[in-house]
Scaffold this active site. Sequence first.
Site, PDB file in Angstrom:
ATOM      1  N   THR A  71     -78.279 -27.190 -48.652  1.00 52.40           N
ATOM      2  CA  THR A  71     -78.118 -26.857 -47.251  1.00 52.40           C
ATOM      3  C   THR A  71     -78.062 -25.354 -47.081  1.00 52.40           C
ATOM      4  O   THR A  71     -77.546 -24.667 -47.947  1.00 52.40           O
ATOM      5  CB  THR A  71     -76.759 -27.454 -46.829  1.00 52.40           C
ATOM      6  OG1 THR A  71     -76.850 -28.852 -46.984  1.00 52.40           O
ATOM      7  CG2 THR A  71     -76.353 -27.083 -45.443  1.00 52.40           C
TER       8      THR A  71
ATOM      9  N   THR B  85     -72.066 -26.616 -49.506  1.00 54.22           N
ATOM     10  CA  THR B  85     -73.354 -27.229 -49.815  1.00 54.22           C
ATOM     11  C   THR B  85     -73.223 -27.959 -51.153  1.00 54.22           C
ATOM     12  O   THR B  85     -72.334 -27.663 -51.937  1.00 54.22           O
ATOM     13  CB  THR B  85     -74.473 -26.171 -49.864  1.00 54.22           C
ATOM     14  OG1 THR B  85     -75.673 -26.765 -50.353  1.00 54.22           O
ATOM     15  CG2 THR B  85     -74.119 -25.002 -50.760  1.00 54.22           C
ATOM     16  N   GLY B  86     -74.110 -28.889 -51.365  1.00 54.00           N
ATOM     17  CA  GLY B  86     -74.056 -29.666 -52.602  1.00 54.00           C
ATOM     18  C   GLY B  86     -73.857 -31.132 -52.287  1.00 54.00           C
ATOM     19  O   GLY B  86     -74.140 -31.570 -51.170  1.00 54.00           O
TER      20      GLY B  86
END
Length: 325
Positions: free
Chosen positions: A185, A236-237
């Site tokens: 993202t 993110t992730g």
Amino acid sequence: MLSTWSFGAVANRAGGPLLMAGTGALDAAIAAAAAVENDPAVDSVGIGGLPDSSGRVSVDASVMLAPDRCGSVCAVRGYANPAAIARRVMDRTVHIMLAGDGAEQFAAAQGFTRHPTELLTPQAQSEFNRYLVGRAAAPAPSRLGILPPMNVEERYAEASSGKYPVAPAEPVSQTPASKEPMHDTVCILARDRAGVLAGVCTTSGLGFKLAGRVGDSPIIGHGLYVDAEIGGVSATGNGELIMSICGSFLATEFMRQGRTPAEALLAVLERIRAKHTIVDAHQVALIAVRADGQWASASLRPGFSHCITDDAGTRLEPSPNVMLR
Ligand code: ASP
């Protein structure tokens, strides 16, 4: 302006000069997000995003200035700029979050134009075709097995073919642990000349996710949290790991308790590590900007870069705060 991954440089190049010229933090962050959303070389955000397991692209985004100033959309198909739509939810409705068909109808009513190809590029289609072949040959993924790992930075370098020559200062680690699943993202935290802090988080989510799956990115407190008095955090992730512990909210609360941005982010990663069985395909990365401008990034594994724009210029750098080396 602080953003995630190599393509954060695309964001900062669009939004950084605006911020420097005196544009407000949220306007600059939305412009930065749009540059990545509109870039077909980024296969995890907006146009060019990888589809879900039904072959259709859906996008999620959130924006936030403060607990009483936030908005988001999720499971939106056909609109390339969900961050701008999320901002309209914040500005023009009494709600915080709109999903699916309703969010698309709202976008249309607000004058956003539906993308003619539903955001699916030929490159993303061919990745989907490869995924279908692999899926037919492989056993059903377990909850922990997720997806075949791929390195996001390699994918992006190939797709942008030198269009954005923004190699990190050091080569991104090529150890197996740094291989990224198909997600990533763009998170943007911006602090303007007046000290106003804004956050934007925009994504097409985990590549080949189950249709209907929504991750952390559009959920306030999970993929993004901003409390103007304390600071902002975005993540993110693997969204499921982040959502399980309210990652961005938790890091903000750690800063409220007096931890530095780096300490707060590492404490969140430690919480994730303590509560989950971490497998090679897992990655989580976070960025934080405190109300006074102090900032940090951190990641579970090597391979994550942040992009920072400040008075000294724009730098794409590997995060120095890596939990599992
Ligand atoms: N966190 C996003 C999600 O789980 C994906 C990503 O950041 O890579 O949808």
